[in-house]
Design a protein around this motif. Structure first.
Motif, PDB file in Angstrom:
ATOM      1  N   ASP A  84       0.852  -1.193   0.000  1.00  0.00           N
ATOM      2  CA  ASP A  84       0.000   0.000   0.000  1.00  0.00           C
ATOM      3  C   ASP A  84       0.885   1.240   0.000  1.00  0.00           C
ATOM      4  N   PRO A  85       0.860   2.017  -1.093  1.00  0.00           N
ATOM      5  CA  PRO A  85       1.716   3.209  -1.170  1.00  0.00           C
ATOM      6  C   PRO A  85       1.333   4.287  -0.169  1.00  0.00           C
ATOM      7  N   THR A  86       0.099   4.220   0.346  1.00  0.00           N
ATOM      8  CA  THR A  86      -0.318   5.237   1.322  1.00  0.00           C
ATOM      9  C   THR A  86       0.178   4.913   2.738  1.00  0.00           C
ATOM     10  N   GLN A  87       0.608   3.678   2.960  1.00  0.00           N
ATOM     11  CA  GLN A  87       1.015   3.284   4.308  1.00  0.00           C
ATOM     12  C   GLN A  87       2.459   2.798   4.383  1.00  0.00           C
ATOM     13  N   ALA A  88       3.008   2.366   3.269  1.00  0.00           N
ATOM     14  CA  ALA A  88       4.349   1.785   3.271  1.00  0.00           C
ATOM     15  C   ALA A  88       5.371   2.776   2.754  1.00  0.00           C
ATOM     16  N   ASN A  89       6.637   2.617   3.217  1.00  0.00           N
ATOM     17  CA  ASN A  89       7.751   3.426   2.742  1.00  0.00           C
ATOM     18  C   ASN A  89       8.512   2.701   1.630  1.00  0.00           C
ATOM     19  N   ILE A  90       8.626   1.399   1.775  1.00  0.00           N
ATOM     20  CA  ILE A  90       9.225   0.570   0.721  1.00  0.00           C
ATOM     21  C   ILE A  90       8.067  -0.226   0.118  1.00  0.00           C
ATOM     22  N   ILE A  91       7.731   0.107  -1.123  1.00  0.00           N
ATOM     23  CA  ILE A  91       6.472  -0.366  -1.712  1.00  0.00           C
ATOM     24  C   ILE A  91       6.750  -1.485  -2.720  1.00  0.00           C
ATOM     25  N   PHE A  92       6.082  -2.603  -2.468  1.00  0.00           N
ATOM     26  CA  PHE A  92       6.163  -3.729  -3.414  1.00  0.00           C
ATOM     27  C   PHE A  92       5.150  -3.501  -4.546  1.00  0.00           C
ATOM     28  N   SER A  93       5.355  -4.217  -5.643  1.00  0.00           N
ATOM     29  CA  SER A  93       4.446  -4.111  -6.794  1.00  0.00           C
ATOM     30  C   SER A  93       3.092  -4.707  -6.445  1.00  0.00           C
TER      31      SER A  93
END
Length: 432
Positions: free
Chosen positions: A354-363
């Motif tokens: 989740d790009p809104t919650q994570a700093n290192i974002i998986f696909s």
């Protein structure tokens, strides 16, 4: 402190000695009574003293010998006149034992044996020295007179009775009175004064001079008292209780006389002074040594403190420099972020889709990774990495294979690895 102690002990010594040396005058007076007899020649007056339980008295027989029956009284007070009767008498000893009609309420005397008496010892004669034909006008307890003297010598009469020769003043009316020692015990009965016949010229009723024979004193300061030992056997025979003072009480007074007490107190004072001086000298030496050691210790302590302060300052700055130089880094070992490097700061880093919650974002296609999978901290003051699973669906694992439970925090050190779901998504933490 020593001065206070010596003063206190000296006060006790003087007080004790004074109490020992001063006879119990009031008790001696309380035991002494006035004997009055009505005779054909008028009122005869003498002295006696209370024995037993207050119902008996002792006096000279010549004081009461001329009185008709029931004409003898003792004056306890002006309003307390008690009739008495003779229950035993000895003409040779000149002693009579009287029984009072009722209890006198006076204190009975204590006796002392002649074995405790020495020549030169102080004695006290108590009595009522009034003229034999005196008329009773008033009487009070204070009318008892006291004369002081010493025992000049011990005499034995022709009948074998023992007397004390004393120089205490004895006058008509003193006969039958008690002779006390300095401790308030009766040692004798005042009996007579040395008298001789003398011819004097006196005027008759018409004023004409005539010769008259009278008894006058033979020398001054010569009186006699029969020893109290002479009456004790008869008190036993008549069943009258009496008390004889123990010799040990006199021995106690002699042992603790003023002179001996002074020597004892002086010796104690010298010993205490020596101990105090010894303690003072040692305390002074100890204090001097302590001060020297303290000054030396303060000097060394100051030097050590300065050295420690410099060392502490250096260590702290070195530590700060080390902390500044060291940084936490997350490396991708395999998977989507292989050979990627992420700087870690004091703020936590979250790995997830989740790009809104994570700093290192998986696909988005990495369905084996949760939207918010794991959180990573780096603590610079402890050089530790803290790894926390955020309730992921596929799990977070240490490289040893241990799976973290939701909310569990694992501590990682430099070089340790962990993976998400499988080892195909492996990461490593390092410090740079």
């Amino acid at each position: 402190m020593l001065c206070y102690f010596i003063t206190f002990i000296s006060f006790l010594m003087i007080t004790f000695n004074a109490s020992c040396a001063t006879p119990p005058i009031n008790e001696m007076k309380d035991s002494t009574i006035n004997i009055r007899c009505k005779t054909s020649k008028g009122i005869m007056s003498g002295t006696g003293f209370i024995v037993g339980q207050g119902r008996h008295a002792i006096t000279n027989y010549h004081v009461v010998m001329q009185a008709p029956r029931n004409e003898i009284v003792t004056l306890i007070d002006i309003d307390n006149i008690i009739p008495v009767r003779i229950i035993w008498k000895s003409t040779t000893k000149d002693i009579a034992i009287l029984e009072l009609e009722r209890n006198s309420g006076r204190k009975p005397v204590h006796f002392a044996m002649s074995s405790t008496v020495s020549d030169g010892e102080s004695v006290y004669a108590l009595g009522f020295p009034v003229a034999a034909d005196a008329v009773i006008v008033s009487y009070s307890f204070s009318d008892v007179t006291i004369t002081k003297g010493i025992i000049s010598r011990t005499l034995v009469s022709d009948q074998g009775y023992k007397y004390y020769q004393i120089d205490a003043a004895i006058n008509p009316g003193n006969s039958g009175g008690p002779l006390f020692n300095q401790y308030g015990d009766v040692i004798g009965i005042n009996t007579l004064k040395s008298l001789v016949n003398a011819v004097v010229i006196q005027p008759d009723q018409n004023g004409n001079p005539i010769e008259t024979v009278v008894r006058v004193t033979k020398g001054e300061g010569i009186g006699f008292a029969i020893q109290s030992d002479e009456i004790l056997d008869q008190l036993d025979n008549t069943g009258i209780d009496y008390h004889v003072s123990d010799n040990t009480s006199y021995l106690f007074y002699e042992i603790f006389s003023f002179d001996i007490l002074f020597i004892i107190i002086a010796a104690i004072a010298i010993i205490i002074a020596g101990i105090s001086l010894y303690i003072a000298v040692n305390q002074s030496r100890r204090k001097s040594f302590t001060n020297t050691v303290s000054r030396f210790g303060e000097t060394i302590g100051f030097t050590i403190s300065k050295k420690n302060a410099r060392q502490q300052y250096f260590d702290e700055h070195q530590k700060e420099a080390t902390l500044v130089q060291r940084k936490g880094v997350l490396l991708g070992i395999s998977g989507e972020f292989m050979e990627s490097e992420f700087q870690l700061s004091k703020d936590p880093v979250i790995l997830g889709r989740d790009p809104t919650q994570a700093n290192i974002i998986f696909s988005k296609n990495a369905h084996y990774i949760s939207r918010k999978h794991v959180r990573l901290y780096y603590t610079s003051h402890t050089n530790e990495f803290l790894l926390e699973d955020l309730n992921s669906s596929t799990g977070t694992f240490l490289f040893s294979g241990k799976k973290l439970t939701s909310g569990e925090i694992a501590k990682l050190r430099h070089g340790e690895k962990f993976y998400l779901y499988s080892k195909e998504q492996t990461f490593q933490v390092i410090e740079k």
